[in-house]
Design a protein around this motif. Structure first.
Motif, mmCIF file in Angstrom:
data_model
loop_
_atom_site.group_PDB
_atom_site.id
_atom_site.type_symbol
_atom_site.label_atom_id
_atom_site.label_comp_id
_atom_site.label_asym_id
_atom_site.label_seq_id
_atom_site.Cartn_x
_atom_site.Cartn_y
_atom_site.Cartn_z
ATOM 1 N N VAL A 1 -5.700 -3.116 -14.550
ATOM 2 C CA VAL A 1 -6.086 -2.919 -13.153
ATOM 3 C C VAL A 1 -5.346 -1.699 -12.603
ATOM 4 C CG1 VAL A 1 -5.996 -3.923 -10.824
ATOM 5 C CG2 VAL A 1 -6.531 -5.383 -12.792
ATOM 6 N N ARG A 2 -6.088 -0.806 -11.964
ATOM 7 C CA ARG A 2 -5.464 0.370 -11.359
ATOM 8 C C ARG A 2 -4.803 -0.005 -10.038
ATOM 9 N NH1 ARG A 2 -9.566 5.503 -11.789
ATOM 10 N NH2 ARG A 2 -9.553 5.633 -14.063
ATOM 11 N N VAL A 3 -3.502 0.219 -9.951
ATOM 12 C CA VAL A 3 -2.766 -0.007 -8.695
ATOM 13 C C VAL A 3 -2.349 1.378 -8.189
ATOM 14 C CG1 VAL A 3 -0.761 -1.097 -7.629
ATOM 15 C CG2 VAL A 3 -1.931 -2.241 -9.537
ATOM 16 N N HIS A 4 -2.736 1.710 -6.958
ATOM 17 C CA HIS A 4 -2.430 3.044 -6.442
ATOM 18 C C HIS A 4 -0.950 3.185 -6.101
ATOM 19 C CE1 HIS A 4 -6.905 3.118 -5.726
ATOM 20 N NE2 HIS A 4 -6.669 4.197 -6.450
ATOM 21 N N ASN A 5 -0.434 4.358 -6.407
ATOM 22 C CA ASN A 5 0.974 4.640 -6.109
ATOM 23 C C ASN A 5 1.077 5.205 -4.692
ATOM 24 O OD1 ASN A 5 3.654 5.093 -6.159
ATOM 25 N ND2 ASN A 5 3.642 6.649 -7.762
ATOM 26 N N VAL A 6 0.978 4.289 -3.728
ATOM 27 C CA VAL A 6 0.990 4.698 -2.323
ATOM 28 C C VAL A 6 2.187 4.077 -1.606
ATOM 29 C CG1 VAL A 6 -1.477 5.106 -2.002
ATOM 30 C CG2 VAL A 6 -0.609 2.770 -1.861
ATOM 31 N N ASP A 7 2.705 4.794 -0.630
ATOM 32 C CA ASP A 7 3.689 4.187 0.264
ATOM 33 C C ASP A 7 2.956 3.751 1.539
ATOM 34 O OD1 ASP A 7 3.189 6.546 1.587
ATOM 35 O OD2 ASP A 7 5.162 7.417 1.208
ATOM 36 N N MET A 8 3.681 3.210 2.504
ATOM 37 C CA MET A 8 3.009 2.698 3.706
ATOM 38 C C MET A 8 2.313 3.828 4.474
ATOM 39 S SD MET A 8 2.050 0.238 5.586
ATOM 40 C CE MET A 8 2.943 -1.243 5.112
ATOM 41 N N ALA A 9 2.979 4.988 4.563
ATOM 42 C CA ALA A 9 2.382 6.091 5.337
ATOM 43 C C ALA A 9 1.063 6.540 4.716
ATOM 44 C CB ALA A 9 3.366 7.257 5.410
ATOM 45 N N THR A 10 1.023 6.683 3.395
ATOM 46 C CA THR A 10 -0.215 7.099 2.718
ATOM 47 C C THR A 10 -1.288 6.030 2.865
ATOM 48 O OG1 THR A 10 1.213 8.172 1.105
ATOM 49 C CG2 THR A 10 -1.114 8.035 0.547
ATOM 50 N N ALA B 1 -12.565 -1.327 -6.162
ATOM 51 C CA ALA B 1 -11.949 -1.239 -4.828
ATOM 52 C C ALA B 1 -11.583 0.204 -4.501
ATOM 53 C CB ALA B 1 -10.716 -2.127 -4.760
ATOM 54 N N ASP B 2 -11.589 0.504 -3.217
ATOM 55 C CA ASP B 2 -11.308 1.875 -2.782
ATOM 56 C C ASP B 2 -9.810 2.160 -2.700
ATOM 57 O OD1 ASP B 2 -14.131 2.874 -1.978
ATOM 58 O OD2 ASP B 2 -13.988 0.843 -1.203
ATOM 59 N N LEU B 3 -9.046 1.110 -2.504
ATOM 60 C CA LEU B 3 -7.579 1.265 -2.448
ATOM 61 C C LEU B 3 -6.954 -0.039 -2.907
ATOM 62 C CD1 LEU B 3 -4.972 2.775 -1.500
ATOM 63 C CD2 LEU B 3 -5.376 1.835 0.779
ATOM 64 N N VAL B 4 -6.007 0.047 -3.851
ATOM 65 C CA VAL B 4 -5.287 -1.135 -4.334
ATOM 66 C C VAL B 4 -3.796 -0.868 -4.133
ATOM 67 C CG1 VAL B 4 -4.837 -2.660 -6.304
ATOM 68 C CG2 VAL B 4 -7.082 -1.549 -6.090
ATOM 69 N N THR B 5 -3.167 -1.599 -3.211
ATOM 70 C CA THR B 5 -1.747 -1.330 -2.958
ATOM 71 C C THR B 5 -0.876 -2.306 -3.753
ATOM 72 O OG1 THR B 5 -1.341 -2.865 -1.101
ATOM 73 C CG2 THR B 5 -2.381 -0.732 -0.569
ATOM 74 N N PRO B 6 0.350 -1.888 -4.068
ATOM 75 C CA PRO B 6 1.261 -2.773 -4.811
ATOM 76 C C PRO B 6 1.937 -3.753 -3.852
ATOM 77 C CG PRO B 6 2.178 -0.518 -4.660
ATOM 78 C CD PRO B 6 0.948 -0.566 -3.801
ATOM 79 N N ASP B 7 1.566 -5.035 -3.934
ATOM 80 C CA ASP B 7 2.054 -6.007 -2.944
ATOM 81 C C ASP B 7 3.009 -7.047 -3.527
ATOM 82 O OD1 ASP B 7 2.491 -7.666 -0.791
ATOM 83 O OD2 ASP B 7 0.453 -8.400 -0.625
ATOM 84 N N SER B 8 3.753 -6.697 -4.567
ATOM 85 C CA SER B 8 4.749 -7.691 -4.995
ATOM 86 C C SER B 8 5.821 -7.040 -5.844
ATOM 87 C CB SER B 8 4.099 -8.843 -5.778
ATOM 88 O OG SER B 8 3.825 -8.463 -7.104
ATOM 89 N N ALA B 9 6.978 -7.713 -5.867
ATOM 90 C CA ALA B 9 8.098 -7.227 -6.674
ATOM 91 C C ALA B 9 7.688 -7.192 -8.149
ATOM 92 C CB ALA B 9 9.301 -8.139 -6.475
ATOM 93 N N GLY B 10 6.831 -8.141 -8.563
ATOM 94 C CA GLY B 10 6.385 -8.189 -9.957
ATOM 95 C C GLY B 10 5.612 -6.941 -10.356
ATOM 96 N N ARG C 1 6.425 4.240 -15.385
ATOM 97 C CA ARG C 1 5.678 4.945 -14.324
ATOM 98 C C ARG C 1 5.905 4.210 -12.997
ATOM 99 N NH1 ARG C 1 2.136 4.162 -18.632
ATOM 100 N NH2 ARG C 1 1.038 2.543 -17.486
ATOM 101 N N PRO C 2 7.120 4.340 -12.456
ATOM 102 C CA PRO C 2 7.460 3.541 -11.272
ATOM 103 C C PRO C 2 6.592 3.836 -10.064
ATOM 104 C CG PRO C 2 9.175 5.169 -11.748
ATOM 105 C CD PRO C 2 8.198 5.221 -12.884
ATOM 106 N N LEU C 3 6.340 2.795 -9.289
ATOM 107 C CA LEU C 3 5.602 2.935 -8.025
ATOM 108 C C LEU C 3 6.617 3.142 -6.898
ATOM 109 C CD1 LEU C 3 3.194 -0.025 -8.759
ATOM 110 C CD2 LEU C 3 2.430 2.312 -8.312
ATOM 111 N N THR C 4 6.179 3.816 -5.839
ATOM 112 C CA THR C 4 7.108 4.207 -4.781
ATOM 113 C C THR C 4 7.709 3.018 -4.043
ATOM 114 O OG1 THR C 4 5.698 6.111 -4.476
ATOM 115 C CG2 THR C 4 7.374 5.759 -2.800
ATOM 116 N N GLU C 5 6.850 2.139 -3.537
ATOM 117 C CA GLU C 5 7.377 1.008 -2.768
ATOM 118 C C GLU C 5 6.337 -0.094 -2.671
ATOM 119 O OE1 GLU C 5 8.330 2.187 1.242
ATOM 120 O OE2 GLU C 5 6.282 2.735 1.748
ATOM 121 N N ARG C 6 6.801 -1.263 -2.239
ATOM 122 C CA ARG C 6 5.883 -2.376 -2.015
ATOM 123 C C ARG C 6 5.141 -2.125 -0.701
ATOM 124 N NH1 ARG C 6 7.501 -8.513 -0.563
ATOM 125 N NH2 ARG C 6 5.370 -9.270 -0.447
ATOM 126 N N VAL C 7 3.821 -2.305 -0.743
ATOM 127 C CA VAL C 7 3.025 -2.140 0.480
ATOM 128 C C VAL C 7 2.269 -3.452 0.666
ATOM 129 C CG1 VAL C 7 1.274 -0.747 1.634
ATOM 130 C CG2 VAL C 7 2.799 0.333 -0.018
#
Ligand code: UDP
Length: 254
Positions: free
Chosen positions: A24-33, A74-83, A93-99
């Motif tokens: 599953v593609r999870v976008h590497n976005v922070d809250m501002a993006t 989906a048009d946007l998939v944000t990372p929503d967990s510590a896992g 390939r670390p993600l910036t932050e939990r959103v």
């Protein structure tokens, strides 16, 4: 597999960097993006599906082809967990932050007046969506929550719910019916609702209404919010039971 972010089209979904986790593609976005992307979706006007992915969703998607293809589309998939953050780090390939869904939802309410967001709350037990709307209206004066409806309607009432959302002229629909029900409901009806942004938000309305408290900040900071949730709501155990499988699946793919 992290792609470069083009400066000319930072809010176009196809340009967003992503990390692939369990297919599953999870976008590497922070809250501002994330907020800028949602704003661009609203400006565009056509329906956009936003998913806030956690570890349980990715495990479910391994055995649920429908859920997996909805996440892929989906048009946007944000990372929503510590896992999810852990899995990305482990793959190098670390993600910036939990959103998280609850934070996006609250920020959209906060920005509603300034940006012309007309938000509809659909989901949770009877009375909860309305209580959440009342809380948001008093916390963010001018926030335009244009409709509410609980998430326990019967199949034959679906058209009535769709009509109510359409009639409200909402441009953002937050669907709080739990994973994967909310994602499947959005995918099935996205083109009939008249909304530019459709986002599944799980237990967000329970939190915004004040019925469920988020973990104290110190517990969030040490990434143990999931443990807090199980201890305060034993129904969550089913979801937490999926975590060891998530760890095994991610580890076996390294
Ligand atoms: N819910 C609902 N309709 C249903 C099943 C659940 O509206 O048929 C609501 C439930 O009342 C709760 C939310 O969906 O407010 C699920 O919250 P949870 O935190 O369990 O979501 P998840 O962990 O899946 O994100």
């Amino acid at each position: 597999m992290v792609q470069a972010l083009s400066s000319s089209a930072q809010t176009a979904q196809s340009e967003l960097p992503f990390v692939e986790i369990l297919g599953v593609r999870v976008h590497n976005v922070d809250m501002a993006t994330t907020l800028a992307t949602v704003s661009a979706f609203v400006d565009a006007g056509n329906p956009h599906h936003v998913i806030t992915a956690d570890a349980s969703m990715l495990v479910m998607a391994q055995e649920d082809a429908e859920l997996k293809s909805i996440a892929a589309a989906a048009d946007l998939v944000t990372p929503d967990s510590a896992g999810i953050l852990w899995a990305a780090r482990k793959s190098g390939r670390p993600l910036t932050e939990r959103v998280s869904g609850v934070e996006i939802a609250e920020r959209l309410c906060a920005e509603s007046a300034a940006r012309g967001y007309r938000i509809y709350f659909l989901g949770a037990a009877p009375g909860v969506a309305k209580a959440a709307a009342d809380k948001m209206r008093s916390r963010y004066p001018g926030s335009d929550i244009v409709g509410t409806r609980d998430g326990y309607f019967l199949e034959h009432q679906t058209m009535d719910v769709i009509e109510d959302v359409r009639a409200s002229a909402a441009n953002i629909l937050l669907v709080a019916m739990g994973i994967p029900k909310q994602e499947k409901w959005i995918a099935a009806h996205r083109d009939r609702l008249g909304c530019a942004v459709l986002m599944g938000v799980g237990g967000t309305l329970d939190v915004l209404s004040g019925q469920v408290k988020r973990a104290p900040r110190v517990i969030q900071a040490v990434r143990l919010e999931w443990l807090w949730r199980v201890l305060t709501n034993p129904r969550k155990i089913n979801k937490v039971m999926l975590l060891p499988r998530f760890v095994r699946l991610v580890s076996s793919r390294q």
